[in-house]
Enzyme design. Structure first.
Site, PDB file in Angstrom:
ATOM      1  N   HIS A 158       0.759  -1.413   0.007  1.00  8.35           N
ATOM      2  CA  HIS A 158      -0.046   0.102   0.120  1.00  8.35           C
ATOM      3  C   HIS A 158       0.664   1.484   0.278  1.00  8.35           C
ATOM      4  O   HIS A 158       0.247   2.228  -0.286  1.00  8.35           O
ATOM      5  CB  HIS A 158      -0.938   0.134   1.343  1.00  8.35           C
ATOM      6  CG  HIS A 158      -2.081  -1.311   1.272  1.00  8.35           C
ATOM      7  ND1 HIS A 158      -3.220  -0.766   0.641  1.00  8.35           N
ATOM      8  CD2 HIS A 158      -1.827  -2.430   1.322  1.00  8.35           C
ATOM      9  CE1 HIS A 158      -3.903  -1.890   0.921  1.00  8.35           C
ATOM     10  NE2 HIS A 158      -3.269  -2.912   1.364  1.00  8.35           N
ATOM     11  N   ASP A 366       2.809   9.325  -1.109  1.00 13.49           N
ATOM     12  CA  ASP A 366       1.633   8.746  -0.665  1.00 13.49           C
ATOM     13  C   ASP A 366       1.705   7.410  -1.797  1.00 13.49           C
ATOM     14  O   ASP A 366       1.602   7.618  -2.945  1.00 13.49           O
ATOM     15  CB  ASP A 366       0.486   9.241  -0.569  1.00 13.49           C
ATOM     16  CG  ASP A 366      -0.458   8.832   0.552  1.00 13.49           C
ATOM     17  OD1 ASP A 366      -0.390   7.710   0.985  1.00 13.49           O
ATOM     18  OD2 ASP A 366      -1.334   9.829   1.157  1.00 13.49           O
TER      19      ASP A 366
END
Length: 496
Positions: A158, A366
Site C-alpha cells: 500500500h 503517498d
C-alpha cells in the site's frame, strides 16, 4: 479453488456504526471487500500479552470472519514501532533522514513474521488463495513456503516503493527483496512504484523482467503489476446521504457562518505534508488580505504511532504552527485553522467533505490516498467543491482533473488555493464529473477483482474463486471449532 485468506498487520473488526478515524485506506478497502464477498482476515489484535501462545481469537462481525493473535511487548517495540515504522515506513516514503537501522528491529521483524506464519498456517486449506498486505509482512510468503504451503500467495504493497539507490541503503536489502519473490503476484499502487521495484530486481539482483512484467526467479515465475486501490463507492455514497452526514454537513456550515471551508483529513504522519499545508494556507491568507476572516481550514488529524519519536515531534511541530498561524491571522470571533486530533465515523466525514469548498490532499509522498477519492464521492454534483491534490500521491495518476500541486512549494499551493476558491461553477462541475467517473469505475471491487484474478492465475472470463461450502481450516480440530462456532466464511464467487 477455495476461499481468500487475507493477512495484514492489524485487523479492523467492522461495526454497524463504523469505526472512528476510518479514513485509513487498508481498513476501509478490506472491510468493504470482505463484507461484500466473505473470507477470513488474519492479523494482530493490537493487544499485548506477557507470553506469546499463538492463541487465535476468531469472530464474525458484519459478514467478516476475523482471526487475531496477541503479541508480546518486545514484539511490538521491535517489529511494529521499530522495523516497520522507524525503518521501512520512512525509507519507503523517501525519508532516509528519519530511517533508523537497528539489528534488534530486524530480528523482531523476522520473529513476528514467523509467528504470523505459525498462527495462520492451520487456517489455510489446500485450495485457498492467500493475500498478504503491506510492508509489515514482506517476508511472510517465503516463510509460508518453507512450511510447505504451495498455495498461490500474493502481496499487495500500500506504500510507495523507493528508488533503487534509496532502498540499497537498507542493510540486507537483497535478502528482503529475495523473500518477496516467493510470492506469485506482487501488487503495487501505481506504475511509478512498479517501475521502481522492477528497476531494483534488474539492477541489484541481475534478474530479467519479461514484457508482461513477470520475473523468473529460481524456477518460479513472479508477476509484478500495478493495481490502484479505490473506495467502496456505493457504500460511501450511501453514507454521504445518511442523516448522520446531513447533520454533520449542517453543523459545520453553521459553525463557519458563511465562510469558505477547506478540509484536510489525514493520519498524523510526516508523510502527509501537514506542516507544509498549514504554511501554504498561511501564505494564502497573507497574499490575499481581502480573504481575512473569510476562509477556514479544518484539519482532522487522528494521532498514530505515538510511541515513535518522530510522530511525537510532528505533533508538537503542528501544534506550534497552528498557534503561530492563528495568532497571526485570527481576530476575536475567528480562527483560521481548526486543528482536530481525533477521528470521526465515515458518515460524519462524508458530511464534512460535502460542506467543504476545497479538499486539500497534499502528502509529500503517498502510495494512493483514498481521502482524495472520498472527497470527490461526497460532493454535490450541482455545486461541487474543488480537489487540490499532491502530484506525489498515487491518486494523482488517476485524478488528473484535480488541481495538482507540488506540496513542497508553499507559493504554488497558496496560489492554487486562491484559484480553487475563485473557480467558476461550470469548471467545477466539469472537473468533478471527470473525477467522479474515475472514482466510480476504479472502485474497491474493481481493485479486488483485478487482483484476485491475477492471483488465481485464471484467464479473463473464468471464475476467480468458487465456493466449496466446506469448513475453512485445513487443521481438523480448528475446522471443527470453526464449524461449531458457525464461523464459516462465505466464499468469493464471480465471473470476470
Amino acid at each position: 479453488m477455495g476461499r481468500l485468506i487475507v493477512i495484514s498487520n492489524r485487523v479492523s473488526v467492522p461495526s454497524a456504526a463504523g469505526a472512528a478515524g476510518a479514513q485509513g485506506g487498508l481498513a476501509v478497502a478490506l472491510n468493504s471487500a470482505l463484507r461484500e464477498h466473505g473470507g477470513i482476515w488474519f492479523g494482530w489484535s493490537g493487544q499485548e500479552t506477557e507470553e506469546f501462545t499463538g492463541h487465535l481469537d476468531m469472530q464474525r462481525n458484519e459478514g467478516v470472519t476475523t482471526a487475531t493473535i496477541d503479541l508480546e511487548a518486545q514484539d511490538v517495540e521491535e517489529y511494529y514501532n521499530g522495523y516497520a515504522n522507524r525503518t521501512l515506513w520512512p525509507l519507503f516514503h523517501y525519508r532516509i533522514d528519519l530511517t533508523e537501522y537497528d539489528r534488534n528491529f530486524g530480528e523482531g521483524y523476522e520473529r513476528v513474521n514467523e509467528r504470523f506464519a505459525d498462527s495462520v498456517y492451520p487456517l489455510i486449506a489446500d485450495d485457498d488463495l492467500v493475500w498478504v498486505h503491506d510492508y509489515h509482512l514482506l517476508p511472510l510468503g517465503s516463510i509460508l513456503r518453507r512450511k510447505g504451503i504451495k498455495n498461490r500467495i500474493g502481496l499487495f504493497l500500500h506504500t510507495p516503493w523507493p528508488p533503487t539507490r534509496l532502498l540499497a541503503s537498507l542493510p540486507f536489502h537483497e535478502r528482503l527483496v529475495a523473500s518477496m519473490l516467493e510470492y506469485d503476484v506482487i501488487g503495487l499502487q501505481t506504475t511509478e512504484w512498479l517501475e521502481s521495484f522492477l528497476h531494483y530486481v534488474q539492477k541489484e539482483m541481475g534478474l530479467t523482467v519479461n514484457l508482461d512484467n513477470s520475473i523468473e526467479y529460481q524456477g518460479r515465475r513472479v508477476i509484478a503489476r500495478a493495481f490502484p486501490i479505490g473506495i467502496d463507492y456505493a457504500e460511501f455514497s450511501q453514507a454521504a446521504k445518511s442523516e448522520v452526514a446531513k447533520e454533520a454537513h449542517q453543523r459545520l456550515r453553521d459553525s463557519v457562518r458563511g465562510r469558505k471551508i477547506l478540509i484536510g483529513v489525514d493520519r498524523l504522519d510526516y508523510s502527509k505534508g501537514l506542516g507544509e499545508r498549514f504554511e501554504s494556507f498561511s501564505r494564502f491568507l497573507s497574499d490575499h488580505p481581502d480573504m481575512a476572516g473569510k476562509a477556514v481550514l479544518l484539519q482532522i488529524a487522528p494521532p498514530s504511532r505515538g510511541d515513535v519519536e518522530s510522530y511525537q515531534q510532528i505533533r508538537e511541530d503542528l501544534e506550534r504552527k497552528t498557534g503561530h498561524i492563528n495568532g497571526a491571522h485570527a481576530n476575536v470571533d475567528f480562527v483560521p485553522i481548526r486543528y482536530v486530533n481525533r477521528g470521526y465515523p465515515r458518515a460524519e466525514l462524508a458530511g464534512f467533505y460535502r460542506a467543504a469548498n476545497v479538499g486539500l490532499v497534499t502528502p509529500l509522498r503517498d502510495g494512493m490516498n483514498l481521502v482524495a477519492k472520498e472527497y470527490v464521492a461526497a460532493q454535490d454534483p450541482e455545486d461541487p467543491g474543488v480537489l487540490i491534490l499532491s502530484q506525489f500521491a498515487g491518486a494523482a495518476t488517476q485524478l488528473k482533473d484535480a488541481l495538482l500541486v507540488n506540496p513542497h512549494s508553499v507559493e504554488h499551493v497558496a496560489e492554487t488555493i486562491s484559484r480553487a476558491l475563485d473557480m467558476p461553477l461550470k469548471e467545477r462541475k466539469r472537473r468533478h464529473a471527470a473525477l467522479l467517473a474515475s472514482v466510480k469505475e476504479m472502485d474497491v471491487l474493481h481493485w479486488l477483482k483485478q487482483y484476485v484474478l491475477a492471483l488465481s492465475g485464471v484467464e479473463k472470463g473464468s471464475s476467480a474463486l468458487k465456493s466449496d461450502g466446506g469448513p475453512s481450516a485445513a487443521d481438523p480440530e480448528l475446522a471443527a471449532q470453526e464449524e461449531s462456532a458457525k464461523l464459516g466464511a462465505t466464499e468469493i464467487a464471480g465471473s470476470h
